[in-house]
Design a protein around this motif. Structure first.
Motif, PDB file in Angstrom:
ATOM      1  N   LEU A 196       0.830  -1.196   0.000  1.00 28.21           N
ATOM      2  CA  LEU A 196       0.000   0.000   0.000  1.00 28.21           C
ATOM      3  C   LEU A 196       0.869   1.253   0.000  1.00 28.21           C
ATOM      4  O   LEU A 196       0.619   2.189  -0.762  1.00 28.21           O
ATOM      5  CB  LEU A 196      -0.940   0.008   1.203  1.00 28.21           C
ATOM      6  N   TYR A 243       2.352   1.618  -3.389  1.00 32.92           N
ATOM      7  CA  TYR A 243       1.321   2.026  -4.339  1.00 32.92           C
ATOM      8  C   TYR A 243       1.038   3.522  -4.204  1.00 32.92           C
ATOM      9  O   TYR A 243       0.964   4.236  -5.200  1.00 32.92           O
ATOM     10  CB  TYR A 243       0.039   1.214  -4.102  1.00 32.92           C
ATOM     11  N   THR A 263      -8.653  -1.902 -12.532  1.00 30.93           N
ATOM     12  CA  THR A 263      -8.530  -2.158 -11.101  1.00 30.93           C
ATOM     13  C   THR A 263      -7.878  -0.990 -10.370  1.00 30.93           C
ATOM     14  O   THR A 263      -8.079  -0.827  -9.176  1.00 30.93           O
ATOM     15  CB  THR A 263      -7.723  -3.443 -10.825  1.00 30.93           C
ATOM     16  N   SER A 264      -7.120  -0.191 -11.075  1.00 31.78           N
ATOM     17  CA  SER A 264      -6.396   0.905 -10.438  1.00 31.78           C
ATOM     18  C   SER A 264      -7.242   2.155 -10.263  1.00 31.78           C
ATOM     19  O   SER A 264      -7.004   2.933  -9.346  1.00 31.78           O
ATOM     20  CB  SER A 264      -5.160   1.275 -11.267  1.00 31.78           C
ATOM     21  N   LYS A 311      -8.732   2.782  -6.751  1.00 36.60           N
ATOM     22  CA  LYS A 311      -7.682   3.034  -5.763  1.00 36.60           C
ATOM     23  C   LYS A 311      -7.066   4.416  -5.968  1.00 36.60           C
ATOM     24  O   LYS A 311      -6.810   5.142  -5.012  1.00 36.60           O
ATOM     25  CB  LYS A 311      -6.596   1.963  -5.858  1.00 36.60           C
ATOM     26  N   GLY A 324      -9.336   7.094  -4.707  1.00 40.34           N
ATOM     27  CA  GLY A 324      -9.252   7.197  -3.246  1.00 40.34           C
ATOM     28  C   GLY A 324      -8.023   7.946  -2.785  1.00 40.34           C
ATOM     29  O   GLY A 324      -8.091   8.784  -1.879  1.00 40.34           O
TER      30      GLY A 324
END
Length: 71
Positions: free
Chosen positions: A4, A7, A40-41, A44, A47
């Motif tokens: 995380l 990322y 999928t990214s 995220k 956010g």
């Protein structure tokens, strides 16, 4: 947790590069397109961008984001 942090660091670096080079506001989908797994990214990245907006690192109108530039 280590993934995380990595990322978020990647998004932060990419976000700065993308927003700094942009001529206008970008949405999370446009920034996510710079990653391999766009579908999928995107959530995220949205956010992370929302969090960065709350911290004052980026400006947002609720849908798009711009890099805050200081004088």
């Amino acid at each position: 947790m280590k993934d995380l942090h990595r990322y978020i660091a990647t998004v932060e670096t990419t976000k700065h590069a993308a927003l700094a080079a942009a001529s206008g506001p970008l949405d999370a989908k446009a920034i996510a397109a710079q990653f391999r797994k766009t579908k999928t990214s995107e959530g995220k990245i949205a956010g992370v961008l929302a969090s960065l907006a709350r911290l004052g690192h980026v400006a947002t109108d609720g849908k798009t984001f711009t890099l805050r530039r200081v004088a």
